[in-house]
Design a protein around this motif. Structure first.
Motif, PDB file in Angstrom:
ATOM      1  N   ALA A  20      28.761  73.337 -20.715  1.00  0.00           N
ATOM      2  CA  ALA A  20      27.851  72.322 -21.263  1.00  0.00           C
ATOM      3  C   ALA A  20      27.354  71.372 -20.189  1.00  0.00           C
ATOM      4  N   LYS A  21      26.078  71.023 -20.228  1.00  0.00           N
ATOM      5  CA  LYS A  21      25.491  70.092 -19.265  1.00  0.00           C
ATOM      6  C   LYS A  21      24.697  69.028 -20.031  1.00  0.00           C
ATOM      7  N   LEU A  22      25.008  67.802 -19.819  1.00  0.00           N
ATOM      8  CA  LEU A  22      24.260  66.727 -20.432  1.00  0.00           C
ATOM      9  C   LEU A  22      23.028  66.392 -19.587  1.00  0.00           C
ATOM     10  N   LYS A  23      21.977  65.903 -20.222  1.00  0.00           N
ATOM     11  CA  LYS A  23      20.775  65.528 -19.489  1.00  0.00           C
ATOM     12  C   LYS A  23      21.068  64.429 -18.471  1.00  0.00           C
ATOM     13  N   VAL A  24      21.986  63.539 -18.832  1.00  0.00           N
ATOM     14  CA  VAL A  24      22.273  62.437 -17.918  1.00  0.00           C
ATOM     15  C   VAL A  24      22.799  62.932 -16.591  1.00  0.00           C
ATOM     16  N   GLU A  25      23.521  64.072 -16.591  1.00  0.00           N
ATOM     17  CA  GLU A  25      24.084  64.572 -15.344  1.00  0.00           C
ATOM     18  C   GLU A  25      22.972  64.967 -14.374  1.00  0.00           C
ATOM     19  N   GLU A 187      34.591  43.749 -24.728  1.00  0.00           N
ATOM     20  CA  GLU A 187      33.395  44.597 -24.722  1.00  0.00           C
ATOM     21  C   GLU A 187      32.146  43.729 -24.638  1.00  0.00           C
ATOM     22  N   PHE A 188      31.342  43.993 -23.608  1.00  0.00           N
ATOM     23  CA  PHE A 188      30.115  43.228 -23.388  1.00  0.00           C
ATOM     24  C   PHE A 188      28.917  43.910 -24.029  1.00  0.00           C
ATOM     25  N   THR A 189      28.812  45.226 -23.849  1.00  0.00           N
ATOM     26  CA  THR A 189      27.691  45.973 -24.417  1.00  0.00           C
ATOM     27  C   THR A 189      28.046  47.448 -24.483  1.00  0.00           C
ATOM     28  N   SER A 190      27.296  48.181 -25.260  1.00  0.00           N
ATOM     29  CA  SER A 190      27.402  49.642 -25.306  1.00  0.00           C
ATOM     30  C   SER A 190      25.995  50.199 -25.379  1.00  0.00           C
ATOM     31  N   MET A 191      25.818  51.403 -24.876  1.00  0.00           N
ATOM     32  CA  MET A 191      24.472  51.980 -24.823  1.00  0.00           C
ATOM     33  C   MET A 191      24.558  53.496 -24.813  1.00  0.00           C
ATOM     34  N   LYS A 192      23.436  54.126 -25.095  1.00  0.00           N
ATOM     35  CA  LYS A 192      23.356  55.575 -25.052  1.00  0.00           C
ATOM     36  C   LYS A 192      23.020  56.043 -23.640  1.00  0.00           C
ATOM     37  N   LEU A 193      23.571  57.181 -23.258  1.00  0.00           N
ATOM     38  CA  LEU A 193      23.201  57.817 -21.993  1.00  0.00           C
ATOM     39  C   LEU A 193      22.056  58.784 -22.277  1.00  0.00           C
ATOM     40  N   ASP A 194      20.911  58.212 -22.574  1.00  0.00           N
ATOM     41  CA  ASP A 194      19.737  59.007 -22.946  1.00  0.00           C
ATOM     42  C   ASP A 194      18.573  58.572 -22.067  1.00  0.00           C
ATOM     43  N   PHE A 195      18.232  59.410 -21.082  1.00  0.00           N
ATOM     44  CA  PHE A 195      17.183  59.050 -20.143  1.00  0.00           C
ATOM     45  C   PHE A 195      15.787  59.350 -20.674  1.00  0.00           C
ATOM     46  N   ASP A 196      15.693  59.967 -21.843  1.00  0.00           N
ATOM     47  CA  ASP A 196      14.386  60.217 -22.435  1.00  0.00           C
ATOM     48  C   ASP A 196      13.846  58.977 -23.144  1.00  0.00           C
ATOM     49  N   ASP A 197      14.721  58.016 -23.364  1.00  0.00           N
ATOM     50  CA  ASP A 197      14.335  56.789 -24.049  1.00  0.00           C
ATOM     51  C   ASP A 197      14.087  55.707 -23.000  1.00  0.00           C
ATOM     52  N   GLU A 198      12.823  55.273 -22.858  1.00  0.00           N
ATOM     53  CA  GLU A 198      12.476  54.296 -21.827  1.00  0.00           C
ATOM     54  C   GLU A 198      13.207  52.974 -22.032  1.00  0.00           C
ATOM     55  N   LYS A 199      13.379  52.565 -23.280  1.00  0.00           N
ATOM     56  CA  LYS A 199      14.115  51.330 -23.539  1.00  0.00           C
ATOM     57  C   LYS A 199      15.565  51.466 -23.088  1.00  0.00           C
ATOM     58  N   ASN A 200      16.115  52.645 -23.292  1.00  0.00           N
ATOM     59  CA  ASN A 200      17.494  52.875 -22.871  1.00  0.00           C
ATOM     60  C   ASN A 200      17.593  52.892 -21.349  1.00  0.00           C
ATOM     61  N   ASN A 201      16.565  53.407 -20.682  1.00  0.00           N
ATOM     62  CA  ASN A 201      16.544  53.389 -19.222  1.00  0.00           C
ATOM     63  C   ASN A 201      16.634  51.960 -18.694  1.00  0.00           C
ATOM     64  N   ASP A 202      15.943  51.037 -19.369  1.00  0.00           N
ATOM     65  CA  ASP A 202      16.012  49.633 -18.961  1.00  0.00           C
ATOM     66  C   ASP A 202      17.439  49.104 -19.060  1.00  0.00           C
ATOM     67  N   SER A 203      18.151  49.524 -20.100  1.00  0.00           N
ATOM     68  CA  SER A 203      19.543  49.093 -20.261  1.00  0.00           C
ATOM     69  C   SER A 203      20.415  49.633 -19.141  1.00  0.00           C
ATOM     70  N   LEU A 204      20.189  50.888 -18.769  1.00  0.00           N
ATOM     71  CA  LEU A 204      20.998  51.509 -17.718  1.00  0.00           C
ATOM     72  C   LEU A 204      20.720  50.921 -16.352  1.00  0.00           C
ATOM     73  N   MET A 205      19.578  50.257 -16.188  1.00  0.00           N
ATOM     74  CA  MET A 205      19.243  49.672 -14.892  1.00  0.00           C
ATOM     75  C   MET A 205      19.724  48.227 -14.759  1.00  0.00           C
ATOM     76  N   LEU A 214      33.379  50.192 -16.690  1.00  0.00           N
ATOM     77  CA  LEU A 214      32.498  51.118 -17.390  1.00  0.00           C
ATOM     78  C   LEU A 214      33.342  52.249 -17.966  1.00  0.00           C
ATOM     79  N   ILE A 215      33.186  52.508 -19.245  1.00  0.00           N
ATOM     80  CA  ILE A 215      34.001  53.514 -19.928  1.00  0.00           C
ATOM     81  C   ILE A 215      33.101  54.568 -20.550  1.00  0.00           C
ATOM     82  N   ILE A 216      33.366  55.825 -20.194  1.00  0.00           N
ATOM     83  CA  ILE A 216      32.670  56.956 -20.816  1.00  0.00           C
ATOM     84  C   ILE A 216      33.722  57.842 -21.455  1.00  0.00           C
ATOM     85  N   GLY A 217      33.691  57.915 -22.770  1.00  0.00           N
ATOM     86  CA  GLY A 217      34.682  58.710 -23.497  1.00  0.00           C
ATOM     87  C   GLY A 217      34.336  60.186 -23.505  1.00  0.00           C
TER      88      GLY A 217
END
Length: 296
Positions: A20-25, A187-205, A214-217
């Motif tokens: 399995a390969k996630l897009k984030v990788e 816990e300060f925040t949580s977010m999706k690892l979804d680079f197709d979502d521009e709003k989510n990209n802003d969160s990751l930056m 940083l915790i990734i389950g």
């Protein structure tokens, strides 16, 4: 039969987890040069710094040297109050000071106390624990990393080698926060690892701070078998229910019945339960949804 079903399920989970390969990788591995430079400099001193990177903080190890006076030199750990104890001069507060400022303060006190004339003092931050962050969970290189300069969440993940194939699509950030006069990691925040979502990209930056964690389950899955067109293991989705499971699985076969569905679910005690399911019932991580044949 139920035991063999779960044996097949877990065997398939192991096999698919390897491939399995996630897009984030792939996104992390194709970051622009200015972002991947953090990885290239991991084994050496990072060139990007800011005015706060030399500040002394809690947990830092200081190597203090008084030239020509070895008995006055010291190796100290900064406590939570930001106060250290030095030979002859006693306690001094160094919270928010740079290494050079600490050296100047120590030298001044030695001279004011008439212990030394024009003392030469140097302070080196041997281990700067206060300017570090941690990445734990499903990344290739979990651990603690130095935070030199400004770094975004996506750069921090890159420094940790990126996510594993079994990584969940959600990320949590823990941060030290003060409440009722006490500082604790929350816990300060949580977010999706979804680079197709521009709003989510802003969160990751967004930039991380010292002592962030940083915790990734591990990715959560569900399983669908029986009279379904595409049986197998699938990643969990938000608000997943039986209707969505049937859609993901390609629909019920001609022999199957959408009204004869059983959910095999493990209880908190580890006991396997068979739960007759309605079309709108929720599906939980680890559930095995079995579509039965029509009676007539």
């Amino acid at each position: 039969m139920l035991i063999s079903l779960f044996a097949n399920v877990f065997a398939q989970e192991t096999e698919q987890a390897i491939s399995a390969k996630l897009k984030v990788e792939s996104k992390l591995s194709t970051l622009p040069a200015e972002k991947t430079s953090v990885i290239q400099q991991e084994q050496s001193a990072l060139s990007v710094t800011d005015s706060s990177s030399d500040l002394v903080g809690e947990g830092d190890q200081l190597l203090i040297t008084v030239f020509g006076q070895s008995d006055l030199s010291a190796d100290v750990i900064v406590g939570p109050t930001g106060i250290i104890t030095l030979p002859l001069v006693g306690t001094i507060s160094i919270k928010g000071k740079t290494a050079n400022e600490v050296a100047s303060i120590f030298a001044s006190k030695l001279e004011q106390g008439q212990y030394l004339l024009n003392p030469k003092v140097s302070v080196k931050i041997n281990q700067q624990v206060s300017r570090s962050f941690s990445v734990i969970g499903e990344v290739l290189r979990p651990g603690r990393f130095p935070l030199q300069g400004q770094m975004s969440i996506v750069e921090a993940l890159s420094l940790a080698g990126g996510v594993t194939p079994r990584a969940d699509k959600h990320l949590k950030v823990l941060r030290r926060m003060s409440q009722n006069g006490q500082t604790e990691l929350r816990e300060f925040t949580s977010m999706k690892l979804d680079f197709d979502d521009e709003k989510n990209n802003d969160s990751l930056m967004q930039k991380i701070l010292p002592n962030d964690v940083l915790i990734i389950g591990q990715q959560k899955n569900f399983y669908v078998y029986g009279e379904i067109r595409r049986p197998g293991m699938y990643p969990m989705e938000d608000d997943l229910n039986i209707v969505r499971v049937l859609s993901i699985g390609g629909g019920v076969t001609e022999r199957g019945s959408a009204s004869r569905i059983i959910i095999h679910r493990k209880s908190d005690s580890g006991e396997l339960k068979e739960i007759p399911a309605q079309i709108s019932d929720p599906v939980l991580p680890g559930d095995v949804v079995m579509i039965k044949e029509r009676i007539f």
